[in-house]
Each structure stands twice: as C-alpha cells, then as structure tokens.
Design a protein around this motif. Structure first.
Motif, PDB file in Angstrom:
ATOM      1  N   PRO A 296       0.818  -1.216   0.000  1.00 24.61           N
ATOM      2  CA  PRO A 296       0.000   0.000   0.000  1.00 24.61           C
ATOM      3  C   PRO A 296       0.855   1.271   0.000  1.00 24.61           C
ATOM      4  O   PRO A 296       1.971   1.290   0.531  1.00 24.61           O
ATOM      5  CB  PRO A 296      -0.805  -0.110   1.299  1.00 24.61           C
ATOM      6  CG  PRO A 296      -0.716  -1.544   1.699  1.00 24.61           C
ATOM      7  CD  PRO A 296       0.583  -2.044   1.172  1.00 24.61           C
ATOM      8  N   ILE A 297       0.302   2.329  -0.590  1.00 29.13           N
ATOM      9  CA  ILE A 297       1.061   3.566  -0.791  1.00 29.13           C
ATOM     10  C   ILE A 297       1.495   4.207   0.523  1.00 29.13           C
ATOM     11  O   ILE A 297       2.514   4.899   0.572  1.00 29.13           O
ATOM     12  CB  ILE A 297       0.257   4.560  -1.657  1.00 29.13           C
ATOM     13  CG1 ILE A 297       1.182   5.661  -2.166  1.00 29.13           C
ATOM     14  CG2 ILE A 297      -0.926   5.132  -0.885  1.00 29.13           C
ATOM     15  CD1 ILE A 297       0.664   6.421  -3.338  1.00 29.13           C
ATOM     16  N   ALA A 366      -0.999  -7.457   3.860  1.00 32.94           N
ATOM     17  CA  ALA A 366       0.095  -6.478   3.760  1.00 32.94           C
ATOM     18  C   ALA A 366       0.291  -5.739   5.082  1.00 32.94           C
ATOM     19  O   ALA A 366       1.426  -5.475   5.496  1.00 32.94           O
ATOM     20  CB  ALA A 366      -0.196  -5.483   2.634  1.00 32.94           C
ATOM     21  N   HIS A 367      -0.821  -5.401   5.758  1.00 30.71           N
ATOM     22  CA  HIS A 367      -0.734  -4.627   7.006  1.00 30.71           C
ATOM     23  C   HIS A 367      -0.388  -5.487   8.220  1.00 30.71           C
ATOM     24  O   HIS A 367      -0.092  -4.952   9.293  1.00 30.71           O
ATOM     25  CB  HIS A 367      -2.049  -3.886   7.263  1.00 30.71           C
ATOM     26  CG  HIS A 367      -2.250  -2.679   6.400  1.00 30.71           C
ATOM     27  ND1 HIS A 367      -1.205  -1.890   5.953  1.00 30.71           N
ATOM     28  CD2 HIS A 367      -3.384  -2.115   5.904  1.00 30.71           C
ATOM     29  CE1 HIS A 367      -1.691  -0.890   5.221  1.00 30.71           C
ATOM     30  NE2 HIS A 367      -3.005  -1.010   5.163  1.00 30.71           N
ATOM     31  N   THR A 368      -0.437  -6.821   8.060  1.00 33.43           N
ATOM     32  CA  THR A 368      -0.184  -7.696   9.220  1.00 33.43           C
ATOM     33  C   THR A 368       0.967  -8.668   8.954  1.00 33.43           C
ATOM     34  O   THR A 368       1.132  -9.640   9.672  1.00 33.43           O
ATOM     35  CB  THR A 368      -1.453  -8.514   9.566  1.00 33.43           C
ATOM     36  OG1 THR A 368      -1.842  -9.289   8.412  1.00 33.43           O
ATOM     37  CG2 THR A 368      -2.609  -7.611   9.963  1.00 33.43           C
ATOM     38  N   TYR A 376      -2.946 -12.260   9.792  1.00 33.97           N
ATOM     39  CA  TYR A 376      -3.923 -12.105   8.710  1.00 33.97           C
ATOM     40  C   TYR A 376      -5.269 -12.726   9.091  1.00 33.97           C
ATOM     41  O   TYR A 376      -6.331 -12.124   8.904  1.00 33.97           O
ATOM     42  CB  TYR A 376      -3.397 -12.743   7.414  1.00 33.97           C
ATOM     43  CG  TYR A 376      -4.508 -13.064   6.461  1.00 33.97           C
ATOM     44  CD1 TYR A 376      -5.181 -12.042   5.798  1.00 33.97           C
ATOM     45  CD2 TYR A 376      -4.945 -14.379   6.287  1.00 33.97           C
ATOM     46  CE1 TYR A 376      -6.260 -12.323   4.983  1.00 33.97           C
ATOM     47  CE2 TYR A 376      -6.009 -14.669   5.472  1.00 33.97           C
ATOM     48  CZ  TYR A 376      -6.669 -13.640   4.817  1.00 33.97           C
ATOM     49  OH  TYR A 376      -7.742 -13.900   4.025  1.00 33.97           O
ATOM     50  N   GLN A 377      -5.250 -13.943   9.648  1.00 31.93           N
ATOM     51  CA  GLN A 377      -6.510 -14.629   9.968  1.00 31.93           C
ATOM     52  C   GLN A 377      -7.312 -13.864  11.021  1.00 31.93           C
ATOM     53  O   GLN A 377      -8.532 -13.720  10.921  1.00 31.93           O
ATOM     54  CB  GLN A 377      -6.223 -16.063  10.444  1.00 31.93           C
ATOM     55  CG  GLN A 377      -5.864 -16.998   9.295  1.00 31.93           C
ATOM     56  CD  GLN A 377      -5.028 -18.193   9.739  1.00 31.93           C
ATOM     57  OE1 GLN A 377      -4.735 -18.364  10.924  1.00 31.93           O
ATOM     58  NE2 GLN A 377      -4.635 -19.020   8.779  1.00 31.93           N
ATOM     59  N   ILE A 405     -10.568  -0.322   6.368  1.00 32.37           N
ATOM     60  CA  ILE A 405      -9.243  -0.840   6.777  1.00 32.37           C
ATOM     61  C   ILE A 405      -8.209   0.281   6.661  1.00 32.37           C
ATOM     62  O   ILE A 405      -7.406   0.507   7.582  1.00 32.37           O
ATOM     63  CB  ILE A 405      -8.829  -2.054   5.919  1.00 32.37           C
ATOM     64  CG1 ILE A 405      -9.764  -3.237   6.172  1.00 32.37           C
ATOM     65  CG2 ILE A 405      -7.367  -2.450   6.204  1.00 32.37           C
ATOM     66  CD1 ILE A 405      -9.666  -4.343   5.127  1.00 32.37           C
ATOM     67  N   GLY A 406      -8.234   0.997   5.535  1.00 25.67           N
ATOM     68  CA  GLY A 406      -7.295   2.107   5.344  1.00 25.67           C
ATOM     69  C   GLY A 406      -7.475   3.184   6.399  1.00 25.67           C
ATOM     70  O   GLY A 406      -6.506   3.677   6.990  1.00 25.67           O
ATOM     71  N   THR A 407      -8.730   3.536   6.663  1.00 27.80           N
ATOM     72  CA  THR A 407      -9.014   4.573   7.664  1.00 27.80           C
ATOM     73  C   THR A 407      -8.537   4.137   9.044  1.00 27.80           C
ATOM     74  O   THR A 407      -7.884   4.902   9.761  1.00 27.80           O
ATOM     75  CB  THR A 407     -10.525   4.878   7.693  1.00 27.80           C
ATOM     76  OG1 THR A 407     -10.927   5.347   6.396  1.00 27.80           O
ATOM     77  CG2 THR A 407     -10.855   5.947   8.725  1.00 27.80           C
ATOM     78  N   ASP A 408      -8.847   2.906   9.418  1.00 29.42           N
ATOM     79  CA  ASP A 408      -8.451   2.403  10.743  1.00 29.42           C
ATOM     80  C   ASP A 408      -6.937   2.378  10.902  1.00 29.42           C
ATOM     81  O   ASP A 408      -6.387   2.901  11.883  1.00 29.42           O
ATOM     82  CB  ASP A 408      -8.995   0.981  10.966  1.00 29.42           C
ATOM     83  CG  ASP A 408     -10.503   0.942  11.173  1.00 29.42           C
ATOM     84  OD1 ASP A 408     -11.101   2.000  11.442  1.00 29.42           O
ATOM     85  OD2 ASP A 408     -11.080  -0.157  11.059  1.00 29.42           O
ATOM     86  N   TYR A 409      -6.258   1.771   9.943  1.00 27.31           N
ATOM     87  CA  TYR A 409      -4.815   1.546  10.060  1.00 27.31           C
ATOM     88  C   TYR A 409      -4.020   2.845   9.971  1.00 27.31           C
ATOM     89  O   TYR A 409      -3.080   3.072  10.749  1.00 27.31           O
ATOM     90  CB  TYR A 409      -4.369   0.576   8.956  1.00 27.31           C
ATOM     91  CG  TYR A 409      -2.872   0.320   8.948  1.00 27.31           C
ATOM     92  CD1 TYR A 409      -2.293  -0.587   9.842  1.00 27.31           C
ATOM     93  CD2 TYR A 409      -2.030   0.984   8.046  1.00 27.31           C
ATOM     94  CE1 TYR A 409      -0.930  -0.823   9.846  1.00 27.31           C
ATOM     95  CE2 TYR A 409      -0.663   0.754   8.043  1.00 27.31           C
ATOM     96  CZ  TYR A 409      -0.115  -0.144   8.946  1.00 27.31           C
ATOM     97  OH  TYR A 409       1.240  -0.363   8.948  1.00 27.31           O
TER      98      TYR A 409
END
Length: 557
Positions: A296-297, A366-368, A376-377, A405-409
């Motif tokens: 992700p960017i 990607a985030h985990t 991931y799970q 997901i983007g907003t949270d992370y």
C-alpha cells in the motif's frame, strides 16, 4: 429624510475617523505593517502576510533567529512556500527562504487586546503545502479571516521546510533530521514572544493542524522543547502514533537520495548532501506513487519525523507525559483512508468495475505481514464478522471495507491510541475526541466518489476555515451550519479549553474523553445530543492495538 441621511453620514464619518487598526507593530525583528480591512460597522481586521519568524535556514540546520530589518516591513503579500515538488512532480516550486508566518487580527469597537491565539500547521505528507494553502481565484484555503472574525481569535499560519530539506536524516549526528519540526517550534516560540504586540494573549495559544500538520501538532505537544509555549492543541486526522509519522530507518532513504544526486554513501555523505543543489535534493526526495494491494502507498511515505534524541528523545508513545497539562482535541474523518485506498484500489471508485474479495485479503495481509498467517486470519475474521453475508459479501461491502481498513490503520486507530495516552497521562489537560461523518460533497454526484462516501481526508478543512461562508455559491445551507458548529467548537476550546464554553453556541454538549467512557462527538450538519457516542470502532481499535501486537512476530524487515 434629510436628517436621517445626515445621521448616517455622521456615523460613517465617525467610524472612518476611528477605524480600528494596529498600524505599524513592533516585533523583535523590527516594525511590521499589514493591511487593514473593514468587515462591517465597527468591525475591522488587520492582516499581516509574510512576517519573518526566523532567518533563511542553513541547509540541514536548525532555524536561527532573524537578524532584523530597518524601517517598516510591509507585510501585505504571502511569501513563497518552502521548496517542494509541483503538483505533478515534474519540477519544483517555492524557495529555501520560506520561514514566514501570516496573522489575522480582528477588532471590534476598540483595538484587539488579550485575544486567544490559534496557530495553524498545514498538512501535505511532510512533502507539500504552504502557510496559505491551495489557491483558487485568490481564495486561499488557509485564509484565517472567517475563524478570526467569527470566533474573535487571532489566527496565525506558518511555513516550515518540507521533503528532503525538512525531514531527510542520516540517522546520526551528522544530519539528525526533524528540521521542519524545529521550524514549527521556532514559529510557535516567535508567536509566544511577539503576539502581545498584535493584541494576542501569549499565555493562551492553541496550535492546530491537519494530516501531517495534525501529527506535527502531536509532536509539538510531546517534545520536551515546548514547555510553557502553548496551552492547547487540536490534531485533525493525524497524530505522532500514525504509521507514516515516524521513519525508523532514515539512513536507508538518505542513501537512496545520496545516490540520486551523486553523493557517496560513506562518512562524507552528509557533507556532500549539504553542498548539493536544493532543487536537485528536493526532486530526489520524490515519493514513489506506485502501489499495489500487497504494498500500500502509505508504506512509501518515508520522509517524516525521526527519533533523534533531541526533538524526540524517545518513541512518541513514551513522551505523552510532556503533554500532561495541554488541553487536547484529536479526531478523524470517518473515511479518511479513502484518499489512499483509491490509489491502491482504483476499482473502489468505479460502479462498473468489481473489486474482488481477494483485494480485502491482500490488503489485510500487507498490514499484518510481520505476524504472518495468524495476524492475517485474526484481521480477516475481525473485519468480516460485521458483514451481512461473510461468505459472499456485496460489492458495496467489499469497497467500503477496503476504505475502513485504510481509515483504521492509517488514521483512526492511532488517533484513538493517542487520545487514551493523553487522557491517562493528563494532569490539568483535558481530552476530547471526535469523528466527522458529513458525506463528501462529491458523493453520488461525480466520479470518483461512490454514493456511500462519508467524509474523505481533508474534507474537514473547508468547514474549519469557513469556506461555506466565503464562497457560498459552492455550498448548501447545511454546510454553513456545519462550518459554524466547527468554528464554534474550535474557537471556544481555544478560549477556555472547553469546546462547549466560549462566545459561540454549540448544538451538542461535547463530553470529555476518558479511558473509561471513551466518549466522542460525531460532527455532522444535523447534530444534537444523540450525536454523543462512545468507544469509537472499539472492536477494530482493540484488534490493532491489543490483539495484533501480542501475536508472535515471524519476520522483521
């Protein structure tokens, strides 16, 4: 009739004769004179543009005090923004000589005295931006006039170094970094020392900012270098805990920049970089805009603050005791992540192109990735558990989940974490949390905004700076209501440390945020007492701050 005409003429004459203005103002550098404008009967404003708060900075050095000037400095034009790439990154714009600020001072029937002061720090990913903001037909985004006039506060906007020149670091004492943060700090200190001459109260300063500016505000509250300089702070869509706010491996990017500008990557790297053409350096710090669901960017935003042992002596999460006596508001737009998700997954903005469920899985992986399959799970079960049909979710569900997901992370979870830390470390400092849910004005009307869009990243700016009043033709009455509410909460807070108490009425009583209740205000044009909520997205905050970090790490970079 004649008598009435004479009375009006006399009233106008008296007001003209007694027009309230500061005239030439004495500052530590010399005299400055702005422009005085009439706003209405017995209402004037002095506007100062381009007041130097520091000398032209040395390359990769902390800012120094301005040596001063003779005569009266005419402060009537915005100065160039700090050197940065243009909007399409084909060339540079701006100047190295950019450490200036702008001041809006409202007057009533007498000249301003002891007014609260609000100091704005702009966003732009630490790469772009300016103290005046984007300009459309001479209407600057960060024009402080509406906030100053409606809230009866002094508004200051400041410039700070960006990109390579503001944030490049070798990770050691040869080029420690954080130059842009030092610029902001120098501006805040200048305001504290000089604002009394402009009718401001140096003991009642609030700093506020958005995105990278919101993170900057957070950094300014937790650094040990700002004791006593300001009393309150507002972080909009960004805090020091955001994953893009701190670069923990600055050396790697410094070496990439050095190679691009033909500097060695040995002990002489810093010396070579300091002698390199500033435009070359700026363009070498260009951030790669290519991204994918697997990369992700947000991961590309590597020019940021560094833990330098000075401005930031430790991890931000360990420095919140420095903000114990600062009143703090922090909040998020409910679809802040959309701006990034739309780059990573262009299909989310298209009615005609489906977004595969696989994209949700790839983004979560990607985030985990440091936590492997277990990370991931856990992530996937957390997000899919809210779906109506987990085995076959609708396209709207898939697209909205990617934005969530983007907003949270990227924004919401770190902001909630910062609020908990501020509240748990608080001495006299009060804590307030909000979420803006006003639908994006383009939602359902124009591509690339789907009909389900909420408040996108930067949607708050137009309301805080009163654009529905300045350019009424572009807005509906509900937008003016919302703008009035936000200006009221923000300026009441600047006056008293309580967004409910001040000169302006508010539509709902905003409760303080505490670790127990975690109450927050949902900001919307139809607000009332039902817009007081608690424990914002608790399941997801709990996942990212508690469940995920406690899983075993399988690989680190």
């Amino acid at each position: 009739m004649v008598t009435l005409g004479i009375l009006v003429a006399v009233a106008v004459l008296l007001e003209t004769v007694s027009a309230t203005s500061l005239g030439a103002v004495y500052t530590e550098g010399g005299l400055v004179e702005g422009k005085n404008i009439r706003l209405g009967f017995r209402r004037h404003m002095d506007i100062f543009k381009g007041v130097p708060f520091a000398d032209m900075p040395g390359r990769f050095e902390k800012p120094k005090r301005h040596p001063g000037w003779g005569g009266v400095l005419k402060a009537t034009e915005f100065r160039p923004r700090c050197l940065q790439p243009n909007l399409i990154s084909t060339d540079s714009r701006g100047s190295e000589d950019c450490l200036y600020l702008n001041i809006w001072v409202p007057h009533g029937s007498s000249v301003a005295k002891d007014l609260p002061v609000m100091v704005w720090i702009y966003g732009g990913a630490f790469l772009v931006g300016g103290s005046m903001g984007a300009n459309f037909l001479d209407n600057y985004l960060y024009d402080g006039q509406e906030i100053a006039e409606r809230g009866k506060v002094i508004v200051v906007t400041l410039g700070y170094r960006l990109g390579t020149l503001g944030f490049l670091s070798t990770g050691d004492s040869s080029m420690p970094g954080n130059y842009g943060l030092w610029d902001q700090q120098a501006a805040i200190a200048w305001v504290h020392r000089n604002i009394r001459s402009f009718g401001g109260d140096p003991d009642n300063i609030t700093i506020f900012g958005e995105s990278a500016g919101g993170a900057s505000v957070s950094f300014q509250t937790i650094t040990p270098h700002n004791k006593g300089l300001f009393k309150r702070a507002i972080s909009q869509s960004g805090v020091s805990l955001c994953p893009w706010a701190v670069n923990r491996n600055p050396r790697r990017f410094a070496e990439e920049v050095a190679l691009k500008v033909n500097c060695p990557i040995d002990d002489t790297m810093a010396a070579c970089l300091k002698m390199t053409d500033p435009v070359q350096l700026t363009m070498a710090g260009f951030i790669d805009m290519n991204s994918s669901p697997d990369s992700p960017i947000v991961n590309n935003l590597v020019l940021a603050a560094v833990i330098d042992g000075d401005f930031l002596p430790d991890e931000p999460s360990n420095l919140f005791h420095n903000a114990a006596d600062i009143d703090y508001i922090a909040g998020v737009n409910n679809m802040d992540g959309h701006i990034f998700s739309g780059v990573d997954f262009p299909s989310i903005n298209s009615i005609n192109i489906n977004t595969p469920l696989e994209d949700v899985k790839r983004l979560l992986a990607a985030h985990t990735k440091e936590k492997g399959a277990a990370g991931y799970q856990n992530a996937y079960s957390t997000y899919s558990s809210a779906w109506d049909n987990p085995s076959n979710p609708s396209q709207t569900t898939i697209k909205k989940t990617i934005v969530e997901i983007g907003t949270d992370y990227i924004f919401l979870v770190p902001i909630q974490a910062a609020l908990y830390l501020h509240a748990s470390n608080a001495g006299t400092g009060r804590t307030y949390s909000y979420v803006l849910t006003e639908p994006n004005r383009m939602g359902g009307l124009l591509k690339p905004y789907p009909s389900w869009m909420g408040a996108d990243h930067a949607d708050d700016l137009q309301f805080v700076f009163g654009k529905p009043y300045t350019t009424p033709i572009g807005y509906w009455p509900r937008h003016r209501d919302l703008s009035g509410y936000m200006i009221a909460y923000w300026t009441n807070f600047a006056k008293t440390g309580d967004p409910n108490n001040g000169d302006l009425k508010v539509p709902a009583t905003w409760p303080r945020f505490t670790g127990d209740g975690a109450q927050y205000l949902e900001i919307h044009n139809k607000m009332n007492k039902n817009y007081i909520k608690q424990r914002m997205r608790l399941r997801y905050v709990n996942f990212w701050t508690s469940i995920l970090p406690n899983l075993p790490t399988i690989a680190s970079e």
